[in-house]
Design an enzyme around this catalytic site. Structure first.
Site, short mmCIF file in Angstrom:
data_model
loop_
_atom_site.label_atom_id
_atom_site.label_comp_id
_atom_site.label_asym_id
_atom_site.label_seq_id
_atom_site.Cartn_x
_atom_site.Cartn_y
_atom_site.Cartn_z
N ASP A 111 9.00 3.07 0.04
CA ASP A 111 7.82 3.94 0.11
C ASP A 111 8.14 5.41 -0.14
O ASP A 111 9.15 5.94 0.32
CB ASP A 111 7.17 3.83 1.50
CG ASP A 111 6.49 2.49 1.68
OD1 ASP A 111 6.67 1.60 0.83
OD2 ASP A 111 5.77 2.33 2.68
N ASP B 8 1.75 -6.97 -0.95
CA ASP B 8 2.94 -6.43 -0.28
C ASP B 8 3.97 -7.52 0.02
O ASP B 8 3.80 -8.69 -0.35
CB ASP B 8 2.48 -5.68 0.98
CG ASP B 8 3.21 -4.37 1.16
OD1 ASP B 8 4.40 -4.31 0.83
OD2 ASP B 8 2.60 -3.41 1.66
C1 GLA Z 1 4.16 -1.02 2.62
C2 GLA Z 1 3.83 -0.53 1.21
C3 GLA Z 1 2.97 0.72 1.29
C4 GLA Z 1 1.70 0.43 2.07
C5 GLA Z 1 2.05 -0.13 3.45
C6 GLA Z 1 0.83 -0.65 4.19
O1 GLA Z 1 4.98 -0.12 3.29
O2 GLA Z 1 4.99 -0.28 0.48
O3 GLA Z 1 2.65 1.19 0.01
O4 GLA Z 1 0.90 -0.48 1.36
O5 GLA Z 1 2.97 -1.21 3.36
O6 GLA Z 1 1.15 -1.17 5.45
#
Ligand code: GLA
Length: 375
Positions: free
Chosen positions: A183, A126
């Site tokens: 996301d 991430d």
């Molecule tokens: C980010 C990523 C998600 C997930 C969250 C976990 O937002 O884009 O896909 O992995 O972190 O905290």
């Protein structure tokens, strides 16, 4: 060895977020096999954020939360491998993960070694809490090197959300896939926005480093961590079809232990998975019907000479869409045409006046795998 096609699997985040534990992960591995998802190609079981304790151990290593994972991660990996599946985990290039657990900044080589010792096959990486001045490309290249030299074949799944022009540098990091967007949420608005964001970056995916449009929401129906209001069956079908035509990794996000038949049928659609996993990995292209972003016709030339043609209606009204075969490289004057069947319904399509046309309800699609034939 890592298969050089868009990775397929299941990930804990969309539904469970921090509510994860060993039992859930093992049961999901079981469900992947018993439901037929494994047979359809899904192979990675990925534990996303929130698996660790908030502090590293005395030896500096990441420590699995003993309440969530009482037997540790090697145990989970062994179980998953015993089912003929692969095991994925999660970390982040900053000082903390997005949910504020310890992350791999300045510990990349130690963490890669730890993951290798646990039997991890896939690392989602991430982009939260990057120290100021630390460059994303540098941090990703570091982890890329750490993984490449850790002694185990670990697929590197970059998750920098398309930030900092990810598409320009991700290929240099060793990542096998890269998140191109923020996301996903379980709503039509989210789906539509993720699809629209692809139009300008189509050339940057493909073999070796697939453009990851984020984990699937098919079958979530408003439940779980990213559940918002849920989507209709047509919207989930359109979602899966778009991800397949655009050659995205396919990481399921619903609770596969309790998915219904409709969800399973979408996720295992053999025609669409065949397009997503086509061996040639040609990039898709998009013809915007009437120049309108809401009417993309997404096309991919496939390894055996077939042409995948997807008509998408992203607008809120029914629409009639068409495309001239000539615009797909199929010249009427050379006696060539396309015929095919719709991926979900089997409906047949052939050209009339060298034109392929469909009528679609709002938020719906039709995808045809078409054969090139003589007129
Ligand atoms: C980010 C990523 C998600 C997930 C969250 C976990 O937002 O884009 O896909 O992995 O972190 O905290």
């Amino acid at each position: 060895m890592i298969k050089h096609l868009p990775p397929m699997g299941w990930n804990t985040w969309n539904t469970f977020a921090e509510k994860i534990n060993e039992e859930l992960v093992l049961q999901s591995a079981d469900a992947l096999v018993s439901s037929g998802l494994k047979e359809a190609g899904y192979e990675y079981v990925v534990v996303d954020d929130c698996w660790a304790l908030r502090e590293r151990g005395k030896d500096g290593r990441l420590v699995p939360d003993p309440e969530k994972f009482p037997h540790g991660m090697k145990y989970v990996a062994d179980y998953i491998h015993g089912k003929g599946l692969k095991f994925g985990m999660y970390s982040c290039c900053g000082t903390m993960t997005c949910a504020a657990y310890p992350a791999s900044y300045n510990r990349e080589f130690l963490d890669a070694k730890t993951f290798a010792e646990w039997g991890v096959d896939f690392l989602k990486y991430d982009y939260c809490f990057k120290p100021s001045g630390a460059e994303g490309p540098l941090l990703y290249r570091r982890m890329g090197l750490a993984l490449a030299s850790c002694g185990r074949d670990i697929l590197f799944s970059g998750c920098s959300w398309g930030a900092d022009k990810t598409h320009e540098w991700i290929g240099s990091t060793g990542a096998n896939m890269w998140r191109s967007t923020g996301d996903i949420f379980d709503s039509w608005e989210s789906l539509k926005s993720l699809i629209l964001q692809q139009y300008d970056i189509l050339p940057f995916g493909g073999q070796g480093c697939f453009n990851d449009m984020d984990m699937l929401i098919v079958g979530m129906k408003g439940k779980g961590n990213v559940g918002v209001k849920g989507c209709t069956a047509d919207e989930y079908r359109l979602h899966f079809a778009a991800w397949c035509l655009l050659e995205s990794p396919l990481m399921i996000g619903c609770d596969i232990r309790s998915m219904d038949e409709e969800t399973k049928n979408i996720l295992t659609n053999p025609v669409l998975i065949g397009i997503d996993q086509d061996a040639r990995c040609n990039r898709p292209y998009i013809i915007r019907f009437a120049g309108n972003d809401d009417y993309p016709v997404i096309v991919r030339n496939l390894a055996n000479g077939d042409v995948a043609v997807g008509f998408f209606n992203l607008s809120d009204k029914p629409a009639h869409l068409w495309v001239a075969e000539d615009d797909l490289g199929v010249p009427f004057l050379q006696g060539k045409t396309l015929t095919g069947e719709e991926a979900y319904t089997g409906k047949k399509l052939r050209a009339i006046n060298a034109t392929l046309s469909v009528t679609l309800p709002a938020h719906a699609c039709e995808v045809y795998r078409m054969k090139l034939t003589d007129l």
